[in-house]
Scaffold this motif. Structure first.
Motif, PDB file in Angstrom:
ATOM      1  N   HIS A  10       0.901  -1.154   0.000  1.00 49.68           N
ATOM      2  CA  HIS A  10       0.000   0.000   0.000  1.00 49.68           C
ATOM      3  C   HIS A  10       0.936   1.199   0.000  1.00 49.68           C
ATOM      4  O   HIS A  10       1.796   1.322   0.880  1.00 49.68           O
ATOM      5  CB  HIS A  10      -0.904   0.016   1.230  1.00 49.68           C
ATOM      6  N   SER A  42      -3.639   5.495   6.090  1.00 50.09           N
ATOM      7  CA  SER A  42      -4.184   5.376   4.745  1.00 50.09           C
ATOM      8  C   SER A  42      -4.513   3.916   4.443  1.00 50.09           C
ATOM      9  O   SER A  42      -5.586   3.604   3.903  1.00 50.09           O
ATOM     10  CB  SER A  42      -3.175   5.927   3.726  1.00 50.09           C
ATOM     11  N   HIS A  43      -3.625   3.031   4.808  1.00 44.49           N
ATOM     12  CA  HIS A  43      -3.837   1.606   4.578  1.00 44.49           C
ATOM     13  C   HIS A  43      -4.995   1.089   5.420  1.00 44.49           C
ATOM     14  O   HIS A  43      -5.856   0.349   4.928  1.00 44.49           O
ATOM     15  CB  HIS A  43      -2.553   0.840   4.891  1.00 44.49           C
ATOM     16  N   SER A  44      -5.036   1.474   6.682  1.00 40.51           N
ATOM     17  CA  SER A  44      -6.132   1.047   7.563  1.00 40.51           C
ATOM     18  C   SER A  44      -7.480   1.488   6.999  1.00 40.51           C
ATOM     19  O   SER A  44      -8.440   0.706   6.992  1.00 40.51           O
ATOM     20  CB  SER A  44      -5.941   1.605   8.975  1.00 40.51           C
ATOM     21  N   LYS A  46      -8.200   2.105   3.878  1.00 37.62           N
ATOM     22  CA  LYS A  46      -8.467   1.295   2.686  1.00 37.62           C
ATOM     23  C   LYS A  46      -8.979  -0.091   3.073  1.00 37.62           C
ATOM     24  O   LYS A  46      -9.832  -0.659   2.399  1.00 37.62           O
ATOM     25  CB  LYS A  46      -7.208   1.168   1.839  1.00 37.62           C
ATOM     26  N   THR A  84       3.638   0.272   2.914  1.00 39.15           N
ATOM     27  CA  THR A  84       3.430  -0.506   4.133  1.00 39.15           C
ATOM     28  C   THR A  84       2.762  -1.829   3.803  1.00 39.15           C
ATOM     29  O   THR A  84       2.082  -1.970   2.781  1.00 39.15           O
ATOM     30  CB  THR A  84       2.602   0.264   5.186  1.00 39.15           C
ATOM     31  N   TRP A  85       2.971  -2.756   4.715  1.00 43.76           N
ATOM     32  CA  TRP A  85       2.371  -4.086   4.661  1.00 43.76           C
ATOM     33  C   TRP A  85       2.102  -4.530   6.086  1.00 43.76           C
ATOM     34  O   TRP A  85       2.856  -4.205   7.001  1.00 43.76           O
ATOM     35  CB  TRP A  85       3.324  -5.121   4.066  1.00 43.76           C
ATOM     36  N   ARG A  97       3.620  -4.235  11.270  1.00 45.03           N
ATOM     37  CA  ARG A  97       3.692  -3.618   9.948  1.00 45.03           C
ATOM     38  C   ARG A  97       5.156  -3.459   9.566  1.00 45.03           C
ATOM     39  O   ARG A  97       6.007  -3.211  10.410  1.00 45.03           O
ATOM     40  CB  ARG A  97       3.087  -2.213   9.961  1.00 45.03           C
ATOM     41  N   THR A 141      -1.186  -8.869   4.942  1.00 46.67           N
ATOM     42  CA  THR A 141      -1.346  -8.446   3.549  1.00 46.67           C
ATOM     43  C   THR A 141      -0.195  -8.878   2.671  1.00 46.67           C
ATOM     44  O   THR A 141      -0.298  -8.844   1.445  1.00 46.67           O
ATOM     45  CB  THR A 141      -1.531  -6.920   3.439  1.00 46.67           C
TER      46      THR A 141
END
Length: 147
Positions: A10, A42-44, A46, A84-85, A97, A141
């Motif tokens: 992401h 941002s990832h959270s 999404k 990030t992952w 993460r 992820t």
């Protein structure tokens, strides 16, 4: 073209701002933490868990430990990609993460990091078991070689 170290990142793109630059004429170390926080949120979002939803539920994932390897300096005028992952979770309390920062112009890695998060009650600040929705949202992820 970027070449991130793990699959399915992401990614957000950011520009180095004048306030990011310290007396050594490079991006201050503390700025990377802000970038990691921005890409994690941002990832959270999404994945379906916005900050607003965490506040409504009175639960959140708080950083417990962060390790950062600074590889190259970001400097004035750079554009960066921050990836990030989620690489590990126990589905009860903890999530890990990974992060990678690349300079956009040449995809050079500027920093790598890992942060371990723990689920907390926002009212008490104490660690608590993840709500079921967190366990679903904060799933792995991408597999990390040493996760």
């Amino acid at each position: 073209m970027s070449s991130f170290e793990l699959a399915d990142p992401h990614v957000i793109e950011l520009s180095v701002e004048p306030a990011d630059i310290d007396e050594y004429e490079h991006v201050n170390n503390s700025v990377y933490l802000k970038w990691f926080d921005r890409v994690a949120w941002s990832h959270s979002a999404k994945l379906g868990m916005s900050m607003e939803e965490c506040i409504r539920m009175r639960r959140g994932m708080a950083a417990l430990r962060t390790e950062i390897d600074y590889v190259l300096a970001a400097v004035r005028g750079d554009a960066v990609r921050v990836a990030t992952w989620i690489v590990a979770t126990d589905h009860r309390l903890r999530v890990e993460r990974r992060f990678q920062v690349q300079r956009a112009s040449d995809s050079a890695t500027l920093a790598r990091a890992r942060t371990e998060y723990v689920c907390i009650n926002l009212d008490s600040g104490r660690a608590v078991r993840m709500p079921e929705v967190f366990s679903r949202v904060y799933a792995v992820t991408s597999e990390a070689p040493d996760a």
